[in-house]
Enzyme design. Sequence first.
Site, PDB file in Angstrom:
ATOM      1  N   GLU A 168      -3.458   8.414  -8.549  1.00 13.23           N
ATOM      2  CA  GLU A 168      -2.403   9.195  -8.887  1.00 13.23           C
ATOM      3  C   GLU A 168      -2.527   9.730 -10.275  1.00 13.23           C
ATOM      4  O   GLU A 168      -1.892  10.813 -10.648  1.00 13.23           O
ATOM      5  CB  GLU A 168      -1.106   8.246  -8.846  1.00 13.23           C
ATOM      6  CG  GLU A 168       0.201   8.720  -8.104  1.00 13.23           C
ATOM      7  CD  GLU A 168       1.335   8.046  -7.944  1.00 13.23           C
ATOM      8  OE1 GLU A 168       1.791   7.828  -6.614  1.00 13.23           O
ATOM      9  OE2 GLU A 168       1.711   7.267  -8.680  1.00 13.23           O
ATOM     10  N   HIS A 183     -19.459  -5.114   8.324  1.00 12.54           N
ATOM     11  CA  HIS A 183     -19.703  -5.048   9.724  1.00 12.54           C
ATOM     12  C   HIS A 183     -18.991  -3.913  10.310  1.00 12.54           C
ATOM     13  O   HIS A 183     -19.059  -3.686  11.473  1.00 12.54           O
ATOM     14  CB  HIS A 183     -19.121  -6.411  10.374  1.00 12.54           C
ATOM     15  CG  HIS A 183     -19.856  -7.674   9.821  1.00 12.54           C
ATOM     16  ND1 HIS A 183     -20.777  -8.365  10.757  1.00 12.54           N
ATOM     17  CD2 HIS A 183     -19.863  -8.400   8.764  1.00 12.54           C
ATOM     18  CE1 HIS A 183     -21.265  -9.119  10.163  1.00 12.54           C
ATOM     19  NE2 HIS A 183     -20.843  -9.221   8.956  1.00 12.54           N
ATOM     20  N   LYS A 202       8.078  14.680  -0.180  1.00 13.68           N
ATOM     21  CA  LYS A 202       9.437  14.205  -0.162  1.00 13.68           C
ATOM     22  C   LYS A 202      10.475  15.363   0.160  1.00 13.68           C
ATOM     23  O   LYS A 202      11.445  15.181   0.890  1.00 13.68           O
ATOM     24  CB  LYS A 202       9.919  13.694  -1.590  1.00 13.68           C
ATOM     25  CG  LYS A 202       9.093  12.562  -1.992  1.00 13.68           C
ATOM     26  CD  LYS A 202       9.645  11.619  -3.092  1.00 13.68           C
ATOM     27  CE  LYS A 202       8.546  10.655  -3.541  1.00 13.68           C
ATOM     28  NZ  LYS A 202       8.915  10.133  -4.979  1.00 13.68           N
TER      29      LYS A 202
END
Length: 426
Positions: free
Chosen positions: A278, A299, A414
């Site tokens: 950010e 793995h 948003k």
Amino acid sequence: MINIDLSNAIKEKDILSYQKKVNLINKMIIDKTGEGNDFLGWVDWPTNYPKDEVSNIVRVAHKIRKNYDVLLVIGIGGSYLGARSAIEALKGLRYKDDIEIIFFGQTFSGTYTKQVLDYLKDKRFAINVISKSGTTTESSIAFRLAKALLEKKVGKKEARKAIIATTDIEKGALLQLSTNEGYIKYVLPRDIGGRYSVFTPVGLFPMAVAGIDVLKFLEGAKKAQKEFANPDLKKNICYRYAVTRDFMYNHKKSVEMYVTYEPHMSQISEWLKQLFGESEGKNKLGLFPASATFSTDLHSLGQFVQDGTPLLFETILNVQKPLCDVKIPHDDKNLDGLNYLEGKTMAYVNDKAYKGTLSAHVNEGNVPCISINISEMNEANLGYLLYLFMRACAMSAYLLNINPFNQPGVEIYKKNMFHLLGKKGY
Ligand code: PA5
């Protein structure tokens, strides 16, 4: 004790070539003259934090610990990741304690939300609701639900005593609500953004309720603040790390992968992903912060790291002494062939996995690796480490000419979401 080994990533002369730039930026950080300078309150916070408020936090946290089964911490992003990562780093993932800390309001998931609410039904719980803006949708919905449950369980009067709000000093819906209801309030300072707020009540209150010594945590940060004020790249491990990141970025690396060999440190990687992602990811620039927990992810991702597109370097959080440990026992039949490890600890095996992997990635995979060696995970070391990363992040972003303290890109989704939800004005 914390040291950083950069020998598998960069040459000393390349670090020192940054000295002039680093001197200028360090002055900008200390004098608060760079872009986003109204969000530099965290820089001297470990020295200047309000001592009375922290004493109050310790006192109230002690009462909550004594009187409740669960503290429900409601918050998202910077109002959540610091506390969660600090508590897990210092306590582990499975431990017995007088109180359980549950994080809530960091998702819109109906499944998670309903299951937490059901779990709380027969628990004595308190709430710490954390939001700087006081209007974040995830945490606001979660608080509405948790508050309703609490009030139904214990009545409005008792509920008021069990709700602690951490929010802005002057504005926001949460401030208004907590003033009206008379909740205990803690302040998230104006000049400290969410992802730089772990040393404020945002991080300190949940940590103190979890039984963590927050004064030692702040002491560690204060030590770091003092050390990193001197920009000398021969000594300043924080800025040495920051310029190495910049060097990597300028030498065709686009991903920094935070690696830990301790699952209880993996939330620190989540905190780091927010901090660096950010802060730096703007103007089509910046390293992409990723994370892996080894040996688990060896793995799954190990093949790519060793042989895939050479886009990443590793920053390894190498905890040298585990919180606790266990020895591998003898087995008479030895059908699993493990008796060669008899009497050895898991930490011994984990350390060999780290060293073997480091050599494979550096020497055969040509993957640059930075090792941050942490003698043990305690409050002071954690405070030092988190401050180191915050300051390194400011230095790194300023090296890219980026304002480390805003997040304009976060608002766009948003707006779309509010439009789709039918919120007035969108
Ligand atoms: O770092 C940030 O600024 C964000 O992650 C915020 O902390 C997050 O969006 C939550 O915001 P608020 O504390 O206003 O609810």
